[in-house]
Design a protein around this motif. Structure first.
Motif, PDB file in Angstrom:
ATOM      1  N   PRO A  24      -0.228   4.286 124.521  1.00  9.76           N
ATOM      2  CA  PRO A  24      -0.686   5.602 125.001  1.00  9.76           C
ATOM      3  C   PRO A  24      -1.291   6.415 123.859  1.00  9.76           C
ATOM      4  CG  PRO A  24       1.702   5.561 124.816  1.00  9.76           C
ATOM      5  CD  PRO A  24       1.219   4.170 124.526  1.00  9.76           C
ATOM      6  N   THR A  25      -2.178   7.311 124.215  1.00  7.66           N
ATOM      7  CA  THR A  25      -2.768   8.204 123.224  1.00  7.66           C
ATOM      8  C   THR A  25      -1.676   9.108 122.673  1.00  7.66           C
ATOM      9  OG1 THR A  25      -4.836   8.193 124.444  1.00  7.66           O
ATOM     10  CG2 THR A  25      -4.526   9.954 122.837  1.00  7.66           C
ATOM     11  N   ARG A  26      -1.605   9.197 121.348  1.00  6.79           N
ATOM     12  CA  ARG A  26      -0.572  10.034 120.724  1.00  6.79           C
ATOM     13  C   ARG A  26      -1.070  11.467 120.647  1.00  6.79           C
ATOM     14  NH1 ARG A  26       3.757   7.841 118.576  1.00  6.79           N
ATOM     15  NH2 ARG A  26       4.078   9.688 117.342  1.00  6.79           N
ATOM     16  N   PRO A  27      -0.297  12.405 121.150  1.00 10.05           N
ATOM     17  CA  PRO A  27      -0.686  13.809 121.020  1.00 10.05           C
ATOM     18  C   PRO A  27      -0.545  14.267 119.570  1.00 10.05           C
ATOM     19  CG  PRO A  27       1.484  13.639 121.993  1.00 10.05           C
ATOM     20  CD  PRO A  27       0.969  12.235 121.838  1.00 10.05           C
ATOM     21  N   VAL A  28      -1.137  15.383 119.273  1.00  6.25           N
ATOM     22  CA  VAL A  28      -1.031  15.964 117.939  1.00  6.25           C
ATOM     23  C   VAL A  28       0.426  16.319 117.679  1.00  6.25           C
ATOM     24  CG1 VAL A  28      -1.749  17.902 116.496  1.00  6.25           C
ATOM     25  CG2 VAL A  28      -3.362  16.883 118.098  1.00  6.25           C
ATOM     26  N   SER A  29       0.937  15.944 116.502  1.00  3.67           N
ATOM     27  CA  SER A  29       2.333  16.246 116.177  1.00  3.67           C
ATOM     28  C   SER A  29       2.530  17.752 116.045  1.00  3.67           C
ATOM     29  CB  SER A  29       2.747  15.533 114.895  1.00  3.67           C
ATOM     30  OG  SER A  29       1.969  15.980 113.822  1.00  3.67           O
ATOM     31  N   ARG A  30       3.700  18.200 116.446  1.00 10.09           N
ATOM     32  CA  ARG A  30       4.008  19.631 116.338  1.00 10.09           C
ATOM     33  C   ARG A  30       5.510  19.839 116.367  1.00 10.09           C
ATOM     34  NH1 ARG A  30       4.062  22.869 121.754  1.00 10.09           N
ATOM     35  NH2 ARG A  30       4.822  21.281 123.163  1.00 10.09           N
ATOM     36  N   PHE A  31       5.917  20.990 115.884  1.00  8.63           N
ATOM     37  CA  PHE A  31       7.304  21.420 116.048  1.00  8.63           C
ATOM     38  C   PHE A  31       7.338  22.934 115.998  1.00  8.63           C
ATOM     39  CE2 PHE A  31       7.158  21.226 111.425  1.00  8.63           C
ATOM     40  CZ  PHE A  31       7.905  22.317 111.038  1.00  8.63           C
ATOM     41  N   TRP A  38      12.192  35.418 114.642  1.00  9.53           N
ATOM     42  CA  TRP A  38      10.933  34.861 114.142  1.00  9.53           C
ATOM     43  C   TRP A  38      10.621  33.582 114.905  1.00  9.53           C
ATOM     44  CZ3 TRP A  38       8.267  37.148 110.025  1.00  9.53           C
ATOM     45  CH2 TRP A  38       8.942  38.193 109.390  1.00  9.53           C
ATOM     46  N   HIS A  39       9.342  33.385 115.248  1.00 16.66           N
ATOM     47  CA  HIS A  39       8.911  32.170 115.935  1.00 16.66           C
ATOM     48  C   HIS A  39       7.945  31.432 115.001  1.00 16.66           C
ATOM     49  CE1 HIS A  39       7.873  29.451 119.154  1.00 16.66           C
ATOM     50  NE2 HIS A  39       6.590  29.669 118.897  1.00 16.66           N
ATOM     51  N   LEU A  40       8.359  30.272 114.513  1.00 19.90           N
ATOM     52  CA  LEU A  40       7.564  29.449 113.615  1.00 19.90           C
ATOM     53  C   LEU A  40       7.027  28.255 114.381  1.00 19.90           C
ATOM     54  CD1 LEU A  40       6.688  28.418 110.728  1.00 19.90           C
ATOM     55  CD2 LEU A  40       8.866  27.185 110.739  1.00 19.90           C
ATOM     56  N   GLU A  41       5.740  27.955 114.199  1.00 21.08           N
ATOM     57  CA  GLU A  41       5.146  26.765 114.799  1.00 21.08           C
ATOM     58  C   GLU A  41       4.303  26.049 113.760  1.00 21.08           C
ATOM     59  OE1 GLU A  41       3.503  26.776 118.884  1.00 21.08           O
ATOM     60  OE2 GLU A  41       3.860  28.932 118.766  1.00 21.08           O
ATOM     61  N   VAL A  42       4.296  24.713 113.838  1.00 18.30           N
ATOM     62  CA  VAL A  42       3.470  23.878 112.976  1.00 18.30           C
ATOM     63  C   VAL A  42       2.839  22.818 113.866  1.00 18.30           C
ATOM     64  CG1 VAL A  42       3.439  22.293 111.014  1.00 18.30           C
ATOM     65  CG2 VAL A  42       5.009  24.233 111.007  1.00 18.30           C
ATOM     66  N   VAL A  43       1.550  22.568 113.671  1.00 22.17           N
ATOM     67  CA  VAL A  43       0.851  21.554 114.444  1.00 22.17           C
ATOM     68  C   VAL A  43      -0.087  20.776 113.521  1.00 22.17           C
ATOM     69  CG1 VAL A  43      -0.996  23.118 115.168  1.00 22.17           C
ATOM     70  CG2 VAL A  43      -0.516  21.110 116.533  1.00 22.17           C
ATOM     71  N   GLY A  44      -0.166  19.467 113.715  1.00 24.44           N
ATOM     72  CA  GLY A  44      -1.083  18.632 112.946  1.00 24.44           C
ATOM     73  C   GLY A  44      -0.667  18.435 111.502  1.00 24.44           C
ATOM     74  N   GLU A  45      -1.667  18.186 110.658  1.00 20.67           N
ATOM     75  CA  GLU A  45      -1.455  17.942 109.229  1.00 20.67           C
ATOM     76  C   GLU A  45      -1.998  19.122 108.431  1.00 20.67           C
ATOM     77  OE1 GLU A  45      -3.099  14.200 107.928  1.00 20.67           O
ATOM     78  OE2 GLU A  45      -2.981  13.445 109.977  1.00 20.67           O
ATOM     79  N   PHE A  46      -1.260  19.562 107.445  1.00 19.91           N
ATOM     80  CA  PHE A  46      -1.718  20.703 106.655  1.00 19.91           C
ATOM     81  C   PHE A  46      -2.313  20.208 105.344  1.00 19.91           C
ATOM     82  CE2 PHE A  46      -1.949  25.086 107.299  1.00 19.91           C
ATOM     83  CZ  PHE A  46      -2.145  25.640 106.048  1.00 19.91           C
ATOM     84  N   ALA A  74      -2.208  23.524 111.514  1.00 20.21           N
ATOM     85  CA  ALA A  74      -1.991  24.972 111.494  1.00 20.21           C
ATOM     86  C   ALA A  74      -0.495  25.253 111.400  1.00 20.21           C
ATOM     87  CB  ALA A  74      -2.562  25.618 112.749  1.00 20.21           C
ATOM     88  N   VAL A  75      -0.190  26.399 110.824  1.00 18.57           N
ATOM     89  CA  VAL A  75       1.181  26.897 110.773  1.00 18.57           C
ATOM     90  C   VAL A  75       1.115  28.390 111.063  1.00 18.57           C
ATOM     91  CG1 VAL A  75       1.102  27.256 108.266  1.00 18.57           C
ATOM     92  CG2 VAL A  75       3.313  27.067 109.404  1.00 18.57           C
ATOM     93  N   ALA A  76       2.057  28.880 111.845  1.00 13.16           N
ATOM     94  CA  ALA A  76       2.015  30.293 112.206  1.00 13.16           C
ATOM     95  C   ALA A  76       3.411  30.854 112.400  1.00 13.16           C
ATOM     96  CB  ALA A  76       1.211  30.499 113.477  1.00 13.16           C
ATOM     97  N   VAL A  77       3.510  32.140 112.161  1.00 13.49           N
ATOM     98  CA  VAL A  77       4.719  32.905 112.438  1.00 13.49           C
ATOM     99  C   VAL A  77       4.343  33.974 113.453  1.00 13.49           C
ATOM    100  CG1 VAL A  77       6.413  34.501 111.477  1.00 13.49           C
ATOM    101  CG2 VAL A  77       5.753  32.461 110.188  1.00 13.49           C
ATOM    102  N   ASN A  78       5.003  33.943 114.605  1.00 13.53           N
ATOM    103  CA  ASN A  78       4.827  34.931 115.669  1.00 13.53           C
ATOM    104  C   ASN A  78       3.389  35.020 116.180  1.00 13.53           C
ATOM    105  OD1 ASN A  78       7.565  35.557 115.498  1.00 13.53           O
ATOM    106  ND2 ASN A  78       7.214  37.127 113.945  1.00 13.53           N
ATOM    107  N   ARG A  79       2.694  33.877 116.297  1.00 11.72           N
ATOM    108  CA  ARG A  79       1.334  33.837 116.840  1.00 11.72           C
ATOM    109  C   ARG A  79       1.168  32.626 117.763  1.00 11.72           C
ATOM    110  NH1 ARG A  79      -3.344  36.480 113.335  1.00 11.72           N
ATOM    111  NH2 ARG A  79      -2.147  38.193 112.473  1.00 11.72           N
ATOM    112  N   PRO A  80       1.896  32.593 118.876  1.00 11.37           N
ATOM    113  CA  PRO A  80       1.836  31.423 119.756  1.00 11.37           C
ATOM    114  C   PRO A  80       0.473  31.188 120.403  1.00 11.37           C
ATOM    115  CG  PRO A  80       3.104  33.177 120.783  1.00 11.37           C
ATOM    116  CD  PRO A  80       2.842  33.603 119.371  1.00 11.37           C
ATOM    117  N   VAL A  81      -0.268  32.222 120.702  1.00 13.49           N
ATOM    118  CA  VAL A  81      -1.577  32.046 121.340  1.00 13.49           C
ATOM    119  C   VAL A  81      -2.540  31.330 120.396  1.00 13.49           C
ATOM    120  CG1 VAL A  81      -3.577  33.263 122.288  1.00 13.49           C
ATOM    121  CG2 VAL A  81      -1.270  34.013 122.882  1.00 13.49           C
TER     122      VAL A  81
END
Length: 111
Positions: A24-31, A38-46, A74-81
């Motif tokens: 299957p196609t692998r989605p972009v990694s994220r956590f 605080w809401h922290l998000e990370v997606v892909g490779e930095f 990307a990495v973000a704090v409190n920017r889910p959109v």
């Protein structure tokens, strides 16, 4: 990336391999993590050029990684959109524009 979502996709890939189906196609990694308001998000490779929105270390900011004019992480704090948009950009491989900014190394143009 070590996250429960990655484990979910590994199981699907293993099942496909066992039955001889295409992987299957692998989605972009994220956590993500929610801690102490605080809401922290990370997606892909930095890696690559860093593009900053907001003030690094402030209550809300996002940093994007660009390679050859495309967002790879990307990495973000409190920017889910913005993180949802970054994930779509990474998955689709769409080109983005980074313009110089006097307040940070660079800033994103309209995506």
């Amino acid at each position: 990336m070590e996250h429960w979502e990655s484990a979910l996709h590994e199981g699907k890939a293993a099942a496909a391999a066992i039955i001889g189906a295409p992987a299957p196609t692998r989605p972009v990694s994220r956590f993500w993590s929610d801690r102490y308001g605080w809401h922290l998000e990370v997606v892909g490779e930095f890696r690559g050029e860093v593009v900053l929105r907001g003030e690094l270390g402030g209550e809300s900011f996002a940093a994007f990684a660009l390679v050859d004019g495309r967002c790879v992480g990307a990495v973000a704090v409190n920017r889910p959109v913005e993180m949802k948009a970054a994930r779509r950009l990474i998955e689709r491989g769409l080109p983005v524009h980074a313009a110089a900014s006097p307040t940070s190394r660079s800033t994103c143009g309209r995506w």
